[in-house]
Write a protein that holds these residues in place. Sequence first.
Motif, PDB file in Angstrom:
ATOM      1  N   SER A  85     -39.116 -36.929 -23.266  1.00 53.99           N
ATOM      2  CA  SER A  85     -40.247 -36.365 -22.530  1.00 53.99           C
ATOM      3  C   SER A  85     -40.139 -36.573 -21.024  1.00 53.99           C
ATOM      4  N   GLN A  86     -39.281 -37.482 -20.599  1.00 55.34           N
ATOM      5  CA  GLN A  86     -39.150 -37.793 -19.176  1.00 55.34           C
ATOM      6  C   GLN A  86     -37.917 -37.153 -18.540  1.00 55.34           C
ATOM      7  N   MET A  87     -37.140 -36.435 -19.328  1.00 51.02           N
ATOM      8  CA  MET A  87     -35.862 -35.924 -18.839  1.00 51.02           C
ATOM      9  C   MET A  87     -35.989 -34.531 -18.238  1.00 51.02           C
ATOM     10  N   THR A  88     -35.167 -34.281 -17.222  1.00 48.83           N
ATOM     11  CA  THR A  88     -35.018 -32.920 -16.701  1.00 48.83           C
ATOM     12  C   THR A  88     -34.083 -32.151 -17.618  1.00 48.83           C
ATOM     13  N   LEU A  89     -34.026 -30.836 -17.472  1.00 49.43           N
ATOM     14  CA  LEU A  89     -33.132 -30.020 -18.286  1.00 49.43           C
ATOM     15  C   LEU A  89     -31.679 -30.438 -18.076  1.00 49.43           C
ATOM     16  N   GLU A  90     -31.293 -30.719 -16.834  1.00 47.53           N
ATOM     17  CA  GLU A  90     -29.919 -31.144 -16.559  1.00 47.53           C
ATOM     18  C   GLU A  90     -29.596 -32.460 -17.271  1.00 47.53           C
ATOM     19  N   GLU A  91     -30.551 -33.366 -17.294  1.00 48.36           N
ATOM     20  CA  GLU A  91     -30.329 -34.648 -17.964  1.00 48.36           C
ATOM     21  C   GLU A  91     -30.246 -34.477 -19.473  1.00 48.36           C
ATOM     22  N   LYS A  92     -31.014 -33.556 -20.006  1.00 46.24           N
ATOM     23  CA  LYS A  92     -30.934 -33.284 -21.444  1.00 46.24           C
ATOM     24  C   LYS A  92     -29.556 -32.743 -21.818  1.00 46.24           C
ATOM     25  N   LEU A  93     -29.106 -31.734 -21.080  1.00 41.88           N
ATOM     26  CA  LEU A  93     -27.826 -31.105 -21.409  1.00 41.88           C
ATOM     27  C   LEU A  93     -26.661 -32.081 -21.267  1.00 41.88           C
ATOM     28  N   ALA A  94     -26.785 -33.028 -20.355  1.00 43.33           N
ATOM     29  CA  ALA A  94     -25.718 -34.020 -20.183  1.00 43.33           C
ATOM     30  C   ALA A  94     -25.521 -34.864 -21.441  1.00 43.33           C
ATOM     31  N   GLN A  95     -26.575 -35.004 -22.243  1.00 40.67           N
ATOM     32  CA  GLN A  95     -26.475 -35.782 -23.480  1.00 40.67           C
ATOM     33  C   GLN A  95     -25.790 -35.009 -24.604  1.00 40.67           C
ATOM     34  N   LEU A  96     -25.552 -33.724 -24.401  1.00 44.20           N
ATOM     35  CA  LEU A  96     -24.982 -32.883 -25.465  1.00 44.20           C
ATOM     36  C   LEU A  96     -23.507 -32.587 -25.261  1.00 44.20           C
ATOM     37  N   VAL A  97     -22.871 -33.298 -24.333  1.00 46.11           N
ATOM     38  CA  VAL A  97     -21.466 -33.024 -24.038  1.00 46.11           C
ATOM     39  C   VAL A  97     -20.688 -34.327 -23.938  1.00 46.11           C
ATOM     40  N   GLY A  98     -19.379 -34.176 -23.991  1.00 45.96           N
ATOM     41  CA  GLY A  98     -18.496 -35.302 -23.768  1.00 45.96           C
ATOM     42  C   GLY A  98     -17.563 -35.011 -22.610  1.00 45.96           C
ATOM     43  N   VAL A  99     -16.866 -36.027 -22.169  1.00 46.88           N
ATOM     44  CA  VAL A  99     -15.759 -35.851 -21.232  1.00 46.88           C
ATOM     45  C   VAL A  99     -14.548 -36.556 -21.825  1.00 46.88           C
ATOM     46  N   SER A 131     -34.032 -20.830 -25.826  1.00 42.68           N
ATOM     47  CA  SER A 131     -35.228 -21.662 -25.792  1.00 42.68           C
ATOM     48  C   SER A 131     -34.874 -23.122 -25.515  1.00 42.68           C
ATOM     49  N   GLU A 132     -35.627 -23.749 -24.630  1.00 40.56           N
ATOM     50  CA  GLU A 132     -35.417 -25.161 -24.348  1.00 40.56           C
ATOM     51  C   GLU A 132     -35.743 -26.023 -25.565  1.00 40.56           C
ATOM     52  N   GLU A 133     -36.522 -25.482 -26.489  1.00 40.94           N
ATOM     53  CA  GLU A 133     -36.826 -26.215 -27.714  1.00 40.94           C
ATOM     54  C   GLU A 133     -35.562 -26.498 -28.521  1.00 40.94           C
ATOM     55  N   LEU A 134     -34.596 -25.579 -28.471  1.00 42.38           N
ATOM     56  CA  LEU A 134     -33.333 -25.815 -29.171  1.00 42.38           C
ATOM     57  C   LEU A 134     -32.569 -26.955 -28.524  1.00 42.38           C
ATOM     58  N   VAL A 135     -32.611 -27.019 -27.206  1.00 46.27           N
ATOM     59  CA  VAL A 135     -31.979 -28.135 -26.494  1.00 46.27           C
ATOM     60  C   VAL A 135     -32.663 -29.436 -26.874  1.00 46.27           C
ATOM     61  N   ASP A 136     -33.992 -29.436 -26.855  1.00 49.75           N
ATOM     62  CA  ASP A 136     -34.746 -30.646 -27.191  1.00 49.75           C
ATOM     63  C   ASP A 136     -34.436 -31.116 -28.609  1.00 49.75           C
ATOM     64  N   ARG A 137     -34.282 -30.171 -29.526  1.00 49.82           N
ATOM     65  CA  ARG A 137     -33.982 -30.510 -30.919  1.00 49.82           C
ATOM     66  C   ARG A 137     -32.699 -31.335 -31.016  1.00 49.82           C
ATOM     67  N   SER A 138     -31.657 -30.881 -30.329  1.00 42.25           N
ATOM     68  CA  SER A 138     -30.382 -31.593 -30.381  1.00 42.25           C
ATOM     69  C   SER A 138     -30.411 -32.891 -29.577  1.00 42.25           C
ATOM     70  N   VAL A 139     -31.050 -32.882 -28.422  1.00 45.72           N
ATOM     71  CA  VAL A 139     -31.113 -34.096 -27.610  1.00 45.72           C
ATOM     72  C   VAL A 139     -31.863 -35.198 -28.350  1.00 45.72           C
ATOM     73  N   LEU A 140     -32.914 -34.829 -29.060  1.00 43.97           N
ATOM     74  CA  LEU A 140     -33.663 -35.819 -29.834  1.00 43.97           C
ATOM     75  C   LEU A 140     -32.763 -36.485 -30.872  1.00 43.97           C
ATOM     76  N   THR A 161     -28.049 -22.719 -31.667  1.00 48.41           N
ATOM     77  CA  THR A 161     -29.001 -22.147 -32.629  1.00 48.41           C
ATOM     78  C   THR A 161     -28.602 -22.480 -34.053  1.00 48.41           C
ATOM     79  N   ALA A 162     -27.293 -22.419 -34.330  1.00 50.04           N
ATOM     80  CA  ALA A 162     -26.816 -22.719 -35.684  1.00 50.04           C
ATOM     81  C   ALA A 162     -27.038 -24.176 -36.048  1.00 50.04           C
ATOM     82  N   GLY A 163     -26.960 -25.076 -35.053  1.00 47.83           N
ATOM     83  CA  GLY A 163     -27.177 -26.488 -35.336  1.00 47.83           C
ATOM     84  C   GLY A 163     -26.105 -27.422 -34.836  1.00 47.83           C
ATOM     85  N   VAL A 164     -25.201 -26.959 -33.958  1.00 44.10           N
ATOM     86  CA  VAL A 164     -24.209 -27.846 -33.350  1.00 44.10           C
ATOM     87  C   VAL A 164     -24.879 -28.600 -32.212  1.00 44.10           C
TER      88      VAL A 164
END
Length: 763
Positions: A21-35, A342-351, A315-318
Amino acid sequence: MHHPWQDTSLTAPTRAAQLLSQMTLEEKLAQLVGVWPGSDAGSEDDADVAPMQSEINSDVPDLTALLPHGLGQLTRPFGTAPVEPGEKTRVLSDDQRKIAAANRFGIPALVHEECLTGFTAWQATIFPTPLAWGASFDPDLVEHAATLIGRSMRAVGIHQGLSPVLDVARDPRWGRTEETIGEDPYLVATIATGYVRGLESTGIISTLKHFAGHAASRGARNHAPVSIGPRELADVVLVPFEMALREGGARSVMAAYHDLDSVPASADPWLLTELLREEWGFTGTVVSDYFSVSFLEVTHRVAGSPAEAAALALTAGVDVELPAQRCYGTPLLKAVQSGEVSEELVDRSVLRVLSQKAELGLLDADWSPVPPVLASGEAVDLDPPEMREVARRLAEESVVLLANGGGALPLNATGRIAVAGPLADDVAPMLGCYTFPRHVGVHHPELAVGVDMKTLLEAVTDELPDADIDVVRRAEDTAGADVVLMVAGDRSGLFGRGTSGEGCDATDLELPDEQGELLDELLATGVPVVLVLLTGRPYALGRWADRLAACVQAFFPGEEGGGAVAGVLSGRVNPSGRLPVGVPRHTGAQPWTYLAPPLGQKGDASSIDPSALYPFGHGLSYTEFAWENASADTETLDTDGETTVGLTVTNTGERAGTEVVQLYLHDPVARTARPVNRLIGYTRVHLEPGASADVRFTFHAELAAYSLGDGRHLVEPGALELRFGASSGDMRGTVPLTLTGRERRVGYERVLRCPATAHRYGA
């Protein structure tokens, strides 16, 4: 001051939601990737990703660019380049400190590694390949091995292991057959679940792969389309995943590369959301196979841009894009900002990702970047004696004695032995493609293997010190030998750089590199020939079978493999391995599996005999066993009931040995064409000479269930046969059983396991 998401008294999802709930969109997306530090993804020098299209490398940021927003995962810090383990542990600790310090929430990365044959790191214990796990028929030992592997990974700061592979082998020409556990879903399910339990017990997240059907590709080609029906998917492909999730507690699943009936697995909402989450109740994370999100654009061509690929996968669930950020980075950011996704899809995975980090302690206020081994001050030893001992036991249990009709084995301890074959004095045929030496070390020819290993020649020489052993290069040099030991096998590799391994698919099942021609020449000398196979897949042996004095099969048996095979050859080890895949009779009769229904077996309608020379479950011993008194507690059973079936096994030979008792189901009449025999239970029984064991299996009627193609399974009244076998082609006792009562439909919660016990008595 602690934040709510650092409160360990709250559930992991609650803590994750507070942080989200405290994250920006950029911070959320950073949690969904690796380096992937240290990897030039797609370069000609990187064997793991060399075939990947150059487009994948565009717009891939480095670690520094991502740090201000946080980071989801670090990819393979140990498994990318040869670095001394203690040094790499310290570097990883420093990297984690930097990652946490650079983002405003202090969140570290989740670190993953490969662990298919042990921790894929330089100087780490190299266990036998998964096909050898299957040959052991010993899920308890596999679980113990995984526990040790998990402890070693957790000690140096790893959180997630990309193992095990649950693909059921469907065509041994597929290069990744060595990564599978075998051709039978029950064997794969039980062995893999043991591995998952062991890994998860140490806190390491086990990642099931490749979801789902990857091994059933057309023509046994890597990354090729899969065309199977819903019944094969339900009754063969999905069963291991069901058991490993439900009984093993795996917390991650890897979406596969292929398409299934033209729908890419990484863009399939039915597979990744409806089935996996809504029907099966999975709550963990789904990670992409390396670059599989980008493949939606560049190989599958179902997306026209990285943004479209990201939208399809998300959307599929990755949940997480691996190994590095491309589609889930700037392209997805812009798509969400524009309203296309939808940002809700991002939130779903970040959660999901944050919940897992909370479970791992990565969100705790007292989290430390210092891994346990550094905190303790101990030296980093990734190949300690305890792990070597388990690797030895697993290797010994996995060696299969295919034939010994000539009585050439055990070898004469004082005999004259000629050793032939290009791989006899090489450690390569002990190592699968996901071992560090074959995965990374081949690009560093100056590098030592990293662990103590013996070639088969060295091991046999040590095993038989009083024998006269000569290495021969040509058949004519065998004169005077009592026996010839012909060592044939594979050199594993990646993407065509080996004879077995990922991307090293075969057009037929001839022994590679002209080893068959050498075998023909050796047999022509008239000297008895013992064939030793050190391979990643079974090869067709029909043209030689009746001319060999004996034949031994080992599937990439790891760092202790030389001693294990030599022990079987000398007789120090009484072989107890059983085939997890049948050995073909002919090179071209593929694909074929023992699970074929009557129409798929040998018959008068075709001139081809597809059946195996040595069937699934086959394996000989240096002692003999008698099977008798097969019985059941009842002759009838309700469709929701269970009963006990069993028989007595006696060691009638002169030395201790282990028999593998296998229980098969035969369904004479069903609504769909069913396998003639299907494994539903097994157990290893060790007996001293003259000793007996009453072996009992608990059979539930739901083990007879089969799919009608609608995702549910049917248990129907009618006649069955429970068959006790020494292999799928050697039945030693039959128990008739009639199911009575109502027809039942069962789903994910159905009984999958047939437990066994053995009461030993006698000498």
